[in-house]
Design a protein around this motif. Structure first.
Motif, short mmCIF file in Angstrom:
data_model
loop_
_atom_site.label_atom_id
_atom_site.label_comp_id
_atom_site.label_asym_id
_atom_site.label_seq_id
_atom_site.Cartn_x
_atom_site.Cartn_y
_atom_site.Cartn_z
N VAL A 100 13.21 -3.28 -1.40
CA VAL A 100 14.17 -2.35 -0.76
C VAL A 100 13.75 -1.50 -0.52
O VAL A 100 13.72 -0.73 0.82
CB VAL A 100 15.54 -1.90 -1.73
N ASN A 101 12.24 -0.38 -1.11
CA ASN A 101 11.92 0.35 -0.55
C ASN A 101 10.61 -0.13 0.61
O ASN A 101 11.13 0.80 1.02
CB ASN A 101 11.11 0.86 -1.76
N THR A 102 10.15 -0.79 0.67
CA THR A 102 9.67 -1.08 1.53
C THR A 102 10.38 -1.65 3.00
O THR A 102 10.32 -0.67 3.75
CB THR A 102 8.80 -2.39 0.90
N LEU A 103 11.56 -2.35 3.16
CA LEU A 103 12.40 -2.31 4.01
C LEU A 103 12.89 -0.67 4.50
O LEU A 103 13.42 -0.54 5.73
CB LEU A 103 13.62 -2.75 3.23
N LEU A 104 12.49 0.17 3.45
CA LEU A 104 13.47 1.45 3.88
C LEU A 104 12.76 2.07 4.38
O LEU A 104 13.23 3.21 5.56
CB LEU A 104 14.67 2.32 2.58
#
Length: 150
Positions: free
Chosen positions: A107-111
């Motif tokens: 998720v954080n990589t996507l964000l």
């Protein structure tokens, strides 16, 4: 660059709580941020095989909006085209994410990626088309670039 600071997740449990709160329609309205939208979408796509996001997200998000006191009409609430753009972005991101990657990391990589930007859809749609009633109410094809470029 975005004028908004990206709020990252500290653990998987926070993401799962958002996803489960969305599905149960109990997530506090103030918690339904851009980051929460993407986190819930990624969790659903990755971990909830019982949900077909392209088909089911309209009912999930619309129902949540109404339960949280919002409305879904021609000017506010659920937006089909934007939702489908982010589903495509999440799926593309996950296709490049190694199996076994922790949920928080995915998720954080996507964000932090271009696919997680608040203005992602505007790379494929003009403002006029994207913010039209037909685009809110149903999926419309992009007028700037194909979604395959996501």
């Amino acid at each position: 660059m975005s004028e908004f600071e990206v709020r990252l997740f500290q653990d998987d449990a926070a993401i799962i709580a958002i996803g489960e709160g969305l599905l149960a329609r109990t997530l506090p309205r103030e918690a339904w941020t851009h980051e929460a939208h993407l986190a819930a979408c990624l969790w659903i796509v990755r971990d909830r095989a019982d949900i077909a996001p392209e088909r089911d997200m309209a009912a999930i998000i619309s129902g949540y909006n109404e339960a949280a006191g919002g409305v879904n009409d021609d000017h506010q609430g659920y937006h089909e085209t934007i939702t489908q753009v982010y589903i495509a972005g999440v799926k593309a991101h996950l296709s490049e994410t190694p199996d076994g990657t922790p949920l928080r990391e995915a998720v954080n990589t996507l964000l932090l990626s271009p696919r997680g930007r608040r203005d992602l859809a505007l790379h494929f749609y003009s403002k006029e088309l994207l913010f039209s009633v037909p685009a809110r109410r149903g999926f419309v094809a992009p007028d700037i670039a194909p979604l395959s470029a996501i």
